[in-house]
Structure formats: structure tokens, C-alpha cells
Design a protein around this motif. Structure first.
Motif, short mmCIF file in Angstrom:
data_model
loop_
_atom_site.label_atom_id
_atom_site.label_comp_id
_atom_site.label_asym_id
_atom_site.label_seq_id
_atom_site.Cartn_x
_atom_site.Cartn_y
_atom_site.Cartn_z
N ALA A 83 0.83 -1.20 0.00
CA ALA A 83 0.00 0.00 0.00
C ALA A 83 0.87 1.26 0.00
O ALA A 83 0.59 2.22 -0.72
CB ALA A 83 -0.94 0.00 1.20
N VAL A 114 -3.40 -6.25 -4.70
CA VAL A 114 -4.62 -5.46 -4.52
C VAL A 114 -4.33 -4.27 -3.60
O VAL A 114 -4.79 -3.15 -3.85
CB VAL A 114 -5.77 -6.33 -3.98
N THR A 118 -4.77 -0.45 -4.81
CA THR A 118 -5.69 0.37 -4.01
C THR A 118 -4.95 1.54 -3.37
O THR A 118 -5.46 2.66 -3.33
CB THR A 118 -6.39 -0.49 -2.94
N SER A 121 -4.43 4.00 -6.05
CA SER A 121 -5.68 4.65 -6.43
C SER A 121 -6.16 5.66 -5.40
O SER A 121 -6.65 6.73 -5.77
CB SER A 121 -6.79 3.60 -6.61
N LEU A 122 -6.04 5.33 -4.14
CA LEU A 122 -6.62 6.16 -3.09
C LEU A 122 -5.64 7.08 -2.38
O LEU A 122 -6.04 8.10 -1.83
CB LEU A 122 -7.29 5.28 -2.03
N CYS A 148 -8.96 7.15 4.07
CA CYS A 148 -8.65 6.07 3.13
C CYS A 148 -7.41 5.27 3.51
O CYS A 148 -7.11 4.26 2.86
CB CYS A 148 -8.47 6.65 1.72
N PRO A 152 -6.55 0.23 1.66
CA PRO A 152 -5.72 -0.72 0.91
C PRO A 152 -5.40 -2.00 1.68
O PRO A 152 -5.41 -3.10 1.11
CB PRO A 152 -4.44 0.08 0.62
N ALA A 155 -8.58 -4.06 1.73
CA ALA A 155 -8.80 -4.66 0.40
C ALA A 155 -7.84 -5.82 0.19
O ALA A 155 -8.22 -6.86 -0.37
CB ALA A 155 -8.61 -3.60 -0.69
#
Length: 165
Positions: A83, A114, A118, A121-122, A148, A152, A155
Motif C-alpha cells: 500500500a 490489490v 488500491t 488509487s486512493l 482512506c 488498501p 482490500a
């Protein structure tokens, strides 16, 4: 290589071309295909160089390091690392997604991949500083980012749980 994604995208292009032909004939089809070709021309070199850079990085980073740090058994530490790497990846999808694909090929588990995507993305720090803080204000941008922070890892845990079945 012909696979499902190629077949689906071909069907989408053919379907859109048919609708364009129906709504405006060859002129509208030509305008649409010309616009797409312009985007291809604009981004082809960037995409090519991104893929080449990821391939070189994949060859240089030892597989054992990826498997140990980001493998299926990496635990929460691997999810946090992935992350954080996603948050620190200063790029758009042309670089971040090939990196994720490279991680998969070199032995990273589904959970860390993932978590990486993530996190990118965030939590992308470049986007937070360059876009969100100036446009939304520091208070709201940092609030969104802080909320947020855990997503991650969550997720990644969900992805790990689903892929172990």
C-alpha cells in the motif's frame, strides 16, 4: 495473442462503429477512429517506455525479494508495504498497472497486489499534493486521505481471503 480481453474489446469497437455508422455514416466512424488513432499516437511511446521500464525493473529486482516481501505469506506487513509503495508511485495507470502486473509475474500474492493498486488509487501522494490540497483545501484533502489509509490493507486482506478458497 487472442484472449478474452481482446475479443471483448474487438466486440466493443465493432459495436461502437456500428452505432456510429447508424447515427452518422462513414464520416462519424472516421471521426471516431481518427480520435482513437490520435490518442494512440500520443500515448504509444509513453506506454512502450513504461512497459520497457517495468520489464527492466522486473529483471533487476530479485524474485526472492518480491516473494518474501509481497508473497502470499507476507502477512499484514506485506500489505502495508505494498500500500505504501502504491501511495509513493508517482504516475498514472501507464506505469502503476504494469508494475502491478510485474508484481504478479514475480510472485507477489493477490493481497499485496490489490493493496498496491488500491494504495495507488486512493493514497497517491503526488495527486494529494498537486491536485487535491490546492483544489479541495488542505483540511478536506487530508481528511479524505486519512480516512482512506486503512482501505488498501482491508482490500488486501479481502483479496487474500478470497483467493485462498
Amino acid at each position: 495473442m487472442i484472449d478474452g480481453a481482446l475479443i471483448v474489446m474487438t466486440a466493443v469497437v465493432v459495436g461502437l462503429a456500428a452505432v456510429a455508422w447508424w447515427r452518422g455514416g462513414s464520416e462519424l466512424v472516421g471521426a471516431g477512429l481518427g480520435g482513437g488513432a490520435g490518442l494512440l499516437w500520443r500515448y504509444a511511446l509513453l506506454i512502450t517506455l513504461s512497459f520497457l521500464a517495468v520489464g527492466l525493473a522486473e529483471a533487476l529486482v530479485p524474485r526472492s525479494w518480491i516473494q518474501q516481501g509481497l508473497g502470499a505469506q507476507a502477512g499484514v506487513r506485506g500489505l502495508v508495504l505494498a500500500a505504501a509503495a502504491g501511495a509513493l508511485t508517482p504516475s498514472g495507470p501507464f506505469i502503476a498497472l504494469p508494475i502491478a502486473a510485474s508484481l504478479i509475474r514475480t510472485g507477489a500474492g493477490a493481497g499485496p497486489v490489490v493493496a498496491y493498486v488500491t494504495g495507488w488509487s486512493l493514497l497517491a501522494l503526488h495527486r494529494l499534493v498537486a491536485w487535491e490540497m490546492p483544489l479541495l483545501g488542505p483540511r478536506l484533502a487530508l481528511l479524505r486521505w486519512a480516512i482512506c489509509l486503512i482501505v488498501p490493507v482491508l482490500a488486501g486482506l479481502v483479496a487474500r481471503a478470497l483467493t485462498r478458497a
